[in-house]
Design an enzyme around this catalytic site. Sequence first.
Site, PDB file in Angstrom:
ATOM      1  N   ASP A 156      -0.629   2.387  -0.523  1.00  0.00           N
ATOM      2  CA  ASP A 156      -1.639   1.339  -0.311  1.00  0.00           C
ATOM      3  C   ASP A 156      -1.537   0.257  -1.384  1.00  0.00           C
ATOM      4  O   ASP A 156      -1.735  -0.910  -1.121  1.00  0.00           O
ATOM      5  CB  ASP A 156      -3.041   1.964  -0.311  1.00  0.00           C
ATOM      6  CG  ASP A 156      -3.254   2.813   0.932  1.00  0.00           C
ATOM      7  OD1 ASP A 156      -2.506   2.592   1.928  1.00  0.00           O
ATOM      8  OD2 ASP A 156      -4.127   3.693   0.910  1.00  0.00           O
ATOM      9  N   CYS A 157      -1.250   0.678  -2.617  1.00  0.00           N
ATOM     10  CA  CYS A 157      -1.197  -0.310  -3.706  1.00  0.00           C
ATOM     11  C   CYS A 157       0.193  -0.909  -3.889  1.00  0.00           C
ATOM     12  O   CYS A 157       0.347  -2.000  -4.422  1.00  0.00           O
ATOM     13  CB  CYS A 157      -1.696   0.316  -5.000  1.00  0.00           C
ATOM     14  SG  CYS A 157      -1.113   1.989  -5.282  1.00  0.00           S
ATOM     15  N   TYR A 158       1.235  -0.180  -3.448  1.00  0.00           N
ATOM     16  CA  TYR A 158       2.613  -0.687  -3.535  1.00  0.00           C
ATOM     17  C   TYR A 158       3.231  -0.626  -2.136  1.00  0.00           C
ATOM     18  O   TYR A 158       3.976   0.293  -1.809  1.00  0.00           O
ATOM     19  CB  TYR A 158       3.448   0.156  -4.503  1.00  0.00           C
ATOM     20  CG  TYR A 158       3.076   0.007  -5.946  1.00  0.00           C
ATOM     21  CD1 TYR A 158       3.561  -1.074  -6.692  1.00  0.00           C
ATOM     22  CD2 TYR A 158       2.263   0.936  -6.585  1.00  0.00           C
ATOM     23  CE1 TYR A 158       3.233  -1.221  -8.029  1.00  0.00           C
ATOM     24  CE2 TYR A 158       1.924   0.800  -7.923  1.00  0.00           C
ATOM     25  CZ  TYR A 158       2.413  -0.275  -8.635  1.00  0.00           C
ATOM     26  OH  TYR A 158       2.085  -0.420  -9.951  1.00  0.00           O
TER      27      TYR A 158
END
Lengths: 403, 140
Positions: free
Chosen positions: A143-145
């Site tokens: 989700d963040c990368y």
Amino acid sequence: MVANYQVNKTYQEINEKIKKGQAVVVTAEEIIDLVRRKGEAAAARTVDVVTTGTFSPMCSSGAIINFGHTKPPIKASRVWLNNVPAYAGLAAVDVYLGATEPTADDPLNKVYPGEFKYGGGHVIQDLVAGKAVHLVAEAYGTDCYPNKRVEKDITLKQLVNAVLFNPRNCYQNYNCAVNLSNRTIYTYMGPLRPRAGNANFCTAGQLSPLFNDPYYRTIGIGTRIFLGGAVGYVCFPGTQHNPAKPRGENGIPLGPAGTLMVLGDLKKMSPRHLVGVSLLGYGCSLTVGMGIPIPMLNEEIAHYCAVTDEQLLAPIVDYGHDYPAATGRILGQVSYAQLKSGKMTLDGQEIPTVPLSSLVRAREVAQLLKEWIEKGQFLLGEPVDMLPGSEEIHCVRTASRDS
Amino acid sequence: MHAEMLVLQFSREVVDQPIIYRLVKDFDLEFNLLKAAINPRQEGLIVMELRGHPKDFRRGLKYLRDSGVKVRKVAGEVRRNEDRCYQCGTCTAVCPTGALHIERPSMAVAFEATRCSACELCCPTCPAHAMEVRLNRSAV
């Protein structure tokens, strides 16, 4: 241990002289004659720093690289540089590129002996030479990368960080390799012809750093060094650092003993002093130019720095049988004076000796370091902690093998 | 001493002549045979290293050609890339002619191209890939 020395200098005093451009610096070869003529105390009084040097393939080398966050960002899990795999099990865009990693599709030893034409060491040399290196990164996406694949050309200048970080360099002494089998073998000690057709060795002898400081009196954690053409540091004892190896009466280890873990800013290094190499039938590696200054604190240091090739002994090991079978057998001892002379004798047979370590470049390194110090550009780093073996010998057998 | 690796092609007409014998006896040359074959058309092929005094070598080569033998040099010449060579000495383990040798006390690695037989053993052995094979223009 309280010793009564005639000469007592401190790191601070020597550094003050360096800053003023007044320090007297000689190489570990030049000090030999000086001590012979003047004696240890007088030499210690005259000289402030002795520079050492070595220039050899050092397989336990590599680079920590941060290739910069991409847009969208990637948590790279598999990374290749010029098709050489780098270890990406670190945070997002940090990778470690090992010197011995071959190209992903290298035929290895399938066609024996393999040539190992390109690998991690070559990528490191290409980077310091300013060449563009092709980077491919793959990720599973989070989700963040969210990014799952990045492909781009990078140069050393563009990298956020590039640190040469070598877990084990600068072996204090090493084997003299022969091959008693009936066929040519290809080792990390170079090609060895059958029936002891040649004897290969790989240290700079009397110029080599840890031969000049056998009990690690000055070389410790935090020592500032010449590494790959730039400033580097000793950051820890190297892996397999083993001060408990048997020593001769002069205190010099009779086999591979101490090692150093070193690091430095790759961005400042030069392709002249970091050379990617291919060892036929063995693999890829990196030849590292390293020089370590030894502060002349007292006459005991002068005594150790005056060591000559005649007093340094290498163990002769059969790489045809004993080394691969790990028997630990040693065929005998040979001095570095003998090894550098071009021939040695083993069981009555004369054998040509072959160096793998460049003495020409080791001298260049010691000379460059000497000039840096004379010009006041390089100050000595006083160790924050000493290496194991500096005060007492720990009887820990860390390893029977040394490669 | 001069040494070169040669490929000799014998036509049908000369294949039964004792040419190598004459080369040794009359020109005092040493040879090391790597391959010898006669094909179904009765033509011969020899790959060998020929070695001797440069003057004898030249005369021997002339004799071969005058006898109707086609002579080619096997490889190009080996050259050293001076930028890549870092003077370690690993190559001296395999160099059969001593063209690559260590000078003392400097421990510099010398390369005497005139003593090189172009066997190319040094090429894969050199850790820095400094030994390169180039086409030899003087090759026949």
